[in-house]
Design an enzyme around this catalytic site. Structure first.
Site, PDB file in Angstrom:
ATOM      1  N   LEU A 158       0.904  -1.152   0.000  1.00  0.00           N
ATOM      2  CA  LEU A 158       0.000   0.000   0.000  1.00  0.00           C
ATOM      3  C   LEU A 158       0.932   1.189   0.000  1.00  0.00           C
ATOM      4  O   LEU A 158       1.752   1.338   0.914  1.00  0.00           O
ATOM      5  CB  LEU A 158      -0.880  -0.037   1.250  1.00  0.00           C
ATOM      6  CG  LEU A 158      -2.089   0.907   1.310  1.00  0.00           C
ATOM      7  CD1 LEU A 158      -3.026   0.692   0.128  1.00  0.00           C
ATOM      8  CD2 LEU A 158      -2.843   0.721   2.622  1.00  0.00           C
ATOM      9  N   ASP A 159       0.879   2.026  -1.047  1.00  0.00           N
ATOM     10  CA  ASP A 159       1.939   3.016  -1.210  1.00  0.00           C
ATOM     11  C   ASP A 159       1.984   4.033  -0.064  1.00  0.00           C
ATOM     12  O   ASP A 159       1.030   4.200   0.693  1.00  0.00           O
ATOM     13  CB  ASP A 159       1.880   3.692  -2.585  1.00  0.00           C
ATOM     14  CG  ASP A 159       0.604   4.488  -2.819  1.00  0.00           C
ATOM     15  OD1 ASP A 159      -0.126   4.736  -1.857  1.00  0.00           O
ATOM     16  OD2 ASP A 159       0.342   4.858  -3.977  1.00  0.00           O
ATOM     17  N   LYS A 160       3.113   4.675   0.064  1.00  0.00           N
ATOM     18  CA  LYS A 160       3.407   5.534   1.219  1.00  0.00           C
ATOM     19  C   LYS A 160       2.361   6.622   1.450  1.00  0.00           C
ATOM     20  O   LYS A 160       1.972   6.871   2.605  1.00  0.00           O
ATOM     21  CB  LYS A 160       4.804   6.155   1.038  1.00  0.00           C
ATOM     22  CG  LYS A 160       5.313   6.926   2.241  1.00  0.00           C
ATOM     23  CD  LYS A 160       6.744   7.372   2.007  1.00  0.00           C
ATOM     24  CE  LYS A 160       7.280   8.160   3.202  1.00  0.00           C
ATOM     25  NZ  LYS A 160       8.693   8.571   2.990  1.00  0.00           N
ATOM     26  N   SER A 219      -0.744   6.494   0.884  1.00  0.00           N
ATOM     27  CA  SER A 219      -2.061   5.908   1.116  1.00  0.00           C
ATOM     28  C   SER A 219      -2.154   5.327   2.524  1.00  0.00           C
ATOM     29  O   SER A 219      -1.147   5.074   3.177  1.00  0.00           O
ATOM     30  CB  SER A 219      -2.335   4.799   0.088  1.00  0.00           C
ATOM     31  OG  SER A 219      -2.247   5.303  -1.229  1.00  0.00           O
TER      32      SER A 219
END
Length: 242
Positions: A101-103, A105
């Site tokens: 889960l990208d930074k 988000s």
């Protein structure tokens, strides 16, 4: 006592894939019970496996956690990276995230020590649903919803059809079965929108619920039962790559 191939045992710890494990074994970087191991070696649950002299096996029950990743935390097991998820959660046993889960988000991510279930969940061809709530920088049109649902160009491909529902003028819900890098942000960008907030609220049968950012809980028995049923016929990494 049941035996399994060494590369499979390594992959099930979450350390790396079977293919990468074979390379480590070929490089003579893997030891079993203190002795350098060769390809094709079989091990049991009582054997101690180490990579670069670091023990990666331990007699611990499988751990399955629901974690609400805050914005700014990076989903990596590399503890040298500032703000990594491992140091942040500071769990007493060795665990790792399932997927990413990208930074920028936030939201639901699973943490586990069970490498076998990781392989099953991550195979995109298994069509496991992931649900997100997304806020964007300008008003959402019916055309935007339709195009997002039908698929748009992303990373030299077209995103798979998906479920998209408008919540209010600036917020929508999207359910994906794909896992392309920064997929939702790239889809929105293609259509001229910028994501302001992205939150994952469900993976398969498990919802984030009221879990606060930075907190975690264990799977319930029922959640784990349903999860095992859903992934029961999933392809594992090597099987799906054939």
């Amino acid at each position: 006592m049941q035996t399994k191939r060494l590369n499979k045992a390594i992959s099930e710890t979450g350390y790396c894939s079977r293919r990468a494990a074979d390379k480590l074994i070929e490089e003579r970087s893997v030891k079993v019970n203190g002795e350098i191991a060769g390809l094709g070696v079989k091990v049991t649950a009582s054997d101690v496996i180490s990579v670069y002299d670091q023990v990666i096996t331990k007699d611990v029950e499988n751990i399955y956690l629901v974690f609400h990743k805050p914005v700014g935390i990076t989903c990596t097991t590399d503890t040298k990276i500032r703000g990594n998820i491992i140091n942040y959660i500071n769990y007493p046993e060795r665990i790792f995230p399932i997927g990413r889960l990208d930074k920028p988000s936030e939201g639901l991510i699973f943490m586990t020590n069970d490498g076998d279930i990781v392989n099953k969940i991550l195979r995109s061809k298994n069509n496991h649903e992931k649900e997100y709530i997304v806020s964007v920088d300008k008003k959402i049109t019916e055309s935007f919803i339709k195009k997002m649902a039908n698929g748009v160009p992303v990373l030299d491909t077209i995103s798979d059809p998906c479920k998209v529902e408008k919540i209010n003028e600036y917020t929508f819900k999207i359910i994906l079965t794909q896992g392309l890098n920064r997929q939702i942000r790239r889809m929105c960008e293609y259509l001229g929108y910028e994501v302001q907030k992205l939150k994952r609220v469900r993976i398969m049968n498990i919802a984030l619920g009221n879990l606060k950012p930075g907190k975690y809980r264990s799977f319930t028995e029922r959640e784990l039962q349903v999860m095992n049923h859903l992934v029961g016929h999933s392809s594992k990494t090597e099987e799906a790559s054939r």
